[in-house]
Motif scaffolding. Structure first.
Motif, mmCIF file in Angstrom:
data_model
loop_
_atom_site.group_PDB
_atom_site.id
_atom_site.type_symbol
_atom_site.label_atom_id
_atom_site.label_comp_id
_atom_site.label_asym_id
_atom_site.label_seq_id
_atom_site.Cartn_x
_atom_site.Cartn_y
_atom_site.Cartn_z
ATOM 1 N N ARG A 4 0.841 -1.199 0.000
ATOM 2 C CA ARG A 4 0.000 0.000 0.000
ATOM 3 C C ARG A 4 0.876 1.250 0.000
ATOM 4 O O ARG A 4 0.651 2.199 -0.741
ATOM 5 C CB ARG A 4 -0.908 -0.004 1.249
ATOM 6 C CG ARG A 4 -1.903 1.118 1.319
ATOM 7 C CD ARG A 4 -3.039 0.965 0.310
ATOM 8 N NE ARG A 4 -3.867 -0.199 0.581
ATOM 9 C CZ ARG A 4 -3.913 -1.279 -0.206
ATOM 10 N NH1 ARG A 4 -3.216 -1.353 -1.320
ATOM 11 N NH2 ARG A 4 -4.677 -2.305 0.105
ATOM 12 N N VAL A 5 1.922 1.238 0.830
ATOM 13 C CA VAL A 5 2.816 2.388 0.931
ATOM 14 C C VAL A 5 3.507 2.611 -0.411
ATOM 15 O O VAL A 5 3.562 3.728 -0.932
ATOM 16 C CB VAL A 5 3.861 2.164 2.056
ATOM 17 C CG1 VAL A 5 4.772 3.365 2.203
ATOM 18 C CG2 VAL A 5 3.166 1.851 3.386
ATOM 19 N N ARG A 6 4.015 1.537 -0.973
ATOM 20 C CA ARG A 6 4.768 1.592 -2.229
ATOM 21 C C ARG A 6 3.929 2.133 -3.384
ATOM 22 O O ARG A 6 4.431 2.830 -4.252
ATOM 23 C CB ARG A 6 5.238 0.171 -2.529
ATOM 24 C CG ARG A 6 6.372 0.042 -3.483
ATOM 25 C CD ARG A 6 7.623 0.641 -2.929
ATOM 26 N NE ARG A 6 8.794 -0.003 -3.459
ATOM 27 C CZ ARG A 6 10.030 0.389 -3.195
ATOM 28 N NH1 ARG A 6 10.256 1.429 -2.413
ATOM 29 N NH2 ARG A 6 11.044 -0.243 -3.723
ATOM 30 N N GLU A 7 2.632 1.773 -3.386
ATOM 31 C CA GLU A 7 1.737 2.242 -4.463
ATOM 32 C C GLU A 7 1.669 3.756 -4.495
ATOM 33 O O GLU A 7 1.354 4.345 -5.511
ATOM 34 C CB GLU A 7 0.301 1.751 -4.198
ATOM 35 C CG GLU A 7 0.005 0.375 -4.675
ATOM 36 C CD GLU A 7 -1.286 -0.164 -4.044
ATOM 37 O OE1 GLU A 7 -2.050 0.623 -3.423
ATOM 38 O OE2 GLU A 7 -1.513 -1.377 -4.167
ATOM 39 N N HIS A 8 1.911 4.396 -3.337
ATOM 40 C CA HIS A 8 1.650 5.828 -3.235
ATOM 41 C C HIS A 8 2.877 6.709 -3.246
ATOM 42 O O HIS A 8 2.754 7.923 -3.363
ATOM 43 C CB HIS A 8 0.847 6.118 -1.954
ATOM 44 C CG HIS A 8 -0.547 5.625 -2.036
ATOM 45 N ND1 HIS A 8 -1.533 6.309 -2.723
ATOM 46 C CD2 HIS A 8 -1.119 4.500 -1.554
ATOM 47 C CE1 HIS A 8 -2.654 5.612 -2.640
ATOM 48 N NE2 HIS A 8 -2.429 4.523 -1.939
ATOM 49 N N THR A 9 4.074 6.126 -3.046
ATOM 50 C CA THR A 9 5.224 7.016 -2.918
ATOM 51 C C THR A 9 6.491 6.439 -3.533
ATOM 52 O O THR A 9 6.688 5.217 -3.533
ATOM 53 C CB THR A 9 5.492 7.380 -1.438
ATOM 54 O OG1 THR A 9 6.586 8.286 -1.384
ATOM 55 C CG2 THR A 9 5.783 6.168 -0.587
ATOM 56 N N THR A 10 7.322 7.357 -4.032
ATOM 57 C CA THR A 10 8.642 6.962 -4.539
ATOM 58 C C THR A 10 9.745 7.262 -3.516
ATOM 59 O O THR A 10 10.920 7.120 -3.825
ATOM 60 C CB THR A 10 8.982 7.696 -5.854
ATOM 61 O OG1 THR A 10 8.906 9.110 -5.612
ATOM 62 C CG2 THR A 10 8.047 7.303 -6.970
ATOM 63 N N THR A 11 9.394 7.683 -2.301
ATOM 64 C CA THR A 11 10.416 7.821 -1.255
ATOM 65 C C THR A 11 10.961 6.427 -0.945
ATOM 66 O O THR A 11 10.177 5.511 -0.650
ATOM 67 C CB THR A 11 9.806 8.468 0.015
ATOM 68 O OG1 THR A 11 9.433 9.807 -0.292
ATOM 69 C CG2 THR A 11 10.808 8.487 1.157
ATOM 70 N N PRO A 12 12.296 6.247 -1.009
ATOM 71 C CA PRO A 12 12.863 4.908 -0.766
ATOM 72 C C PRO A 12 12.563 4.412 0.648
ATOM 73 O O PRO A 12 12.562 5.200 1.603
ATOM 74 C CB PRO A 12 14.367 5.106 -0.964
ATOM 75 C CG PRO A 12 14.480 6.334 -1.809
ATOM 76 C CD PRO A 12 13.329 7.212 -1.405
ATOM 77 N N LEU A 13 12.338 3.114 0.786
ATOM 78 C CA LEU A 13 11.941 2.530 2.076
ATOM 79 C C LEU A 13 13.005 1.562 2.598
ATOM 80 O O LEU A 13 13.599 0.799 1.832
ATOM 81 C CB LEU A 13 10.617 1.771 1.916
ATOM 82 C CG LEU A 13 9.423 2.598 1.432
ATOM 83 C CD1 LEU A 13 8.205 1.693 1.221
ATOM 84 C CD2 LEU A 13 9.081 3.725 2.414
ATOM 85 N N ALA A 14 13.221 1.634 3.919
ATOM 86 C CA ALA A 14 14.138 0.711 4.593
ATOM 87 C C ALA A 14 13.382 0.052 5.733
ATOM 88 O O ALA A 14 12.585 0.699 6.407
ATOM 89 C CB ALA A 14 15.335 1.467 5.154
ATOM 90 N N ILE A 15 13.644 -1.238 5.958
ATOM 91 C CA ILE A 15 13.005 -1.937 7.084
ATOM 92 C C ILE A 15 13.842 -3.156 7.459
ATOM 93 O O ILE A 15 14.665 -3.607 6.657
ATOM 94 C CB ILE A 15 11.542 -2.344 6.733
ATOM 95 C CG1 ILE A 15 10.713 -2.559 8.009
ATOM 96 C CG2 ILE A 15 11.485 -3.544 5.831
ATOM 97 C CD1 ILE A 15 9.200 -2.585 7.794
#
Ligand code: GCO
Ligand code: MG
Length: 416
Positions: free
Chosen positions: A262-273
């Motif tokens: 869901r998060v990825r569908e909405h943003t191109t800010t890179p994600l770390a987890i």
């Protein structure tokens, strides 16, 4: 031929500023290896796992048999995964790699494939209760040579916010240590208050101000500490897009990784987890669907060098890079292990570096170095860390906890 049977296995607990659990293995010929087994706030559970259940199994095994020992402890336990099990296995695995590299007469990174880069780009933690304090902290980090910086700030209406230093300017005057996550020694955790709406209103303006002050070049990172619902996380990622973050970390709680779709569908800010993940299985759908950009697992909490290298190889297929967790509760042994991996792997991204206290360094005597924004593991055989028993014993364990997080609105326990 040297005798490489494991002849002794000691579980060492010390508290030079904060609590650390270390495993020391020694071969019959006297070659020693160290492994970090620190799980912040739950240290003694790993001590028991190691002392009561693993040490008896290790004595007499061949220290060279790293993969077989890993499989023996992981598959053999029947009870797989989990932070305590995987920290204990990590400590054994790291100590065995330390021994093997010492026997080879090489720094560990040589056994992992040799240098792929000059050093590991490190990010430091700037923070402040307000913008002037934050800017001072950023400047202080730039003066220390950091070339990438994590930004955390106070939130109007909240008394304290996790990850914001209690004395942010101490490093500037050199008076005392700049500490964001002090060990909170007490019989029970400190309780902090939280307000997600206030946080979401405040953070974009902070990044706007930091970009206006420090320009477009500096890589900036931010940690949301698992506190957001999926739709809030999506919104934050979107709001931060104009400020070109290097990454946005731990936006949602760790268990339900599918929500990152869901998060990825909405943003191109890179994600770390992944700092609280334990195994490659936690990453499977995140990798295969390319839902994240950086892997946060440290050697200490993901089953050791053997297991983390496997995670990085799997990530590399999907152009996902390393971003290893490096808070002060990962010991210098755990950090050294990350640096040997970090200089060797093809898909290195960035390394977190908070700097341990001088007292911690007196116990562990790390051989790694920070220069020009890069961390290098050093050229000593093995991991390059040696443990000083006398200094360690002068700092006995005392209970300390991470804070817990309750909603300001009504006192409900909240995610983090
Ligand atoms: C980070 C982490 C730390 C952890 C801490 C838990 O990104 O450095 O989130 O702040 O909360 O290491 O023990
Ligand atoms: Mg984090």
């Amino acid at each position: 031929m040297s005798n490489t049977q494991i002849a002794s296995a000691e579980v060492l607990v010390t508290s030079p500023g904060r609590n650390f659990v270390t495993l020391r293995l020694r071969t019959a010929d006297g070659v020693e290896g160290l492994g970090d087994a620190t799980v912040n706030g739950r240290e003694l559970a790993v001590v028991s796992y190691l002392r009561d259940h693993l040490v008896p199994l290790l004595l007499g095994r061949d220290a060279h048999a790293i993969e077989d020992t890993w499989q023996y402890l992981y598959r053999g336990a029947y009870w797989r995964r989990g932070p305590i099990t995987m920290a204990a296995i990590a400590a054994v695995d790291t100590a065995l790699w330390d021994i093997k590299a010492k026997l080879a007469g090489m720094p560990l990174y040589q056994l992992l494939g040799g240098h792929s880069r000059r050093g590991c780009l490190a990010y430091g933690h700037a923070s402040g209760a307000d913008l002037p304090e934050l800017f001072d902290s950023v400047r202080s980090h730039l003066e220390q040579g950091y070339r990438a910086i994590r930004i955390q700030t106070g939130i109007p209406g909240l008394d304290s916010v996790y990850g914001v230093a209690t004395s942010p300017n101490a490093a500037v005057g050199g008076a005392s240590r700049y500490d964001h996550e002090p060990a909170r020694r007490a019989a029970a955790p400190v309780e902090e208050e939280w307000d997600t709406r206030a946080y979401l209103r405040h953070i974009p303006g902070v990044f706007e101000a930091v970009r206006a002050e420090f320009g477009p070049e500096l890589p900036l990172l931010h940690d949301a500490h698992h506190r957001l619902a999926p739709i809030q996380a999506a919104r934050l990622g979107k709001l931060l897009e104009p400020y070109d973050l290097f990454w946005l970390e731990d936006v949602t709680p760790a268990e339900n990784t599918a929500v990152l779709r869901r998060v990825r569908e909405h943003t191109t800010t890179p994600l770390a987890i992944g700092e609280v993940f334990n195994t490659v299985w936690d990453y499977r759908e995140l990798f295969e669907e390319q839902l994240i950009d950086y892997v946060r697992s440290p050697v200490t909490h993901a089953g050791g060098i053997t297991a983390l290298r496997r995670i990085f190889d799997y990530a590399s297929i999907y152009q996902i890079k390393s971003g290893v967790h490096g808070p002060t509760d990962v010991s210098p042994v755990g950090l050294a292990a990350a640096l040997h991996l970090g200089v060797a792997i093809p898909n290195f991204g960035i390394q977190e570096y908070m700097k341990h206290s001088a007292t911690t360094d007196e116990v562990f005597r790390p051989g790694f170095a920070f220069s020009g924004g890069l961390l290098s593991p050093g050229e000593e055989p093995g991991l390059g860390v040696s443990y000083d028993d006398a200094v360690a014993e002068a700092h006995p364990y005392s209970a300390a906890y991470l804070p817990v997080n309750r909603l300001k609105l009504d006192g409900s326990m909240h995610d983090w």
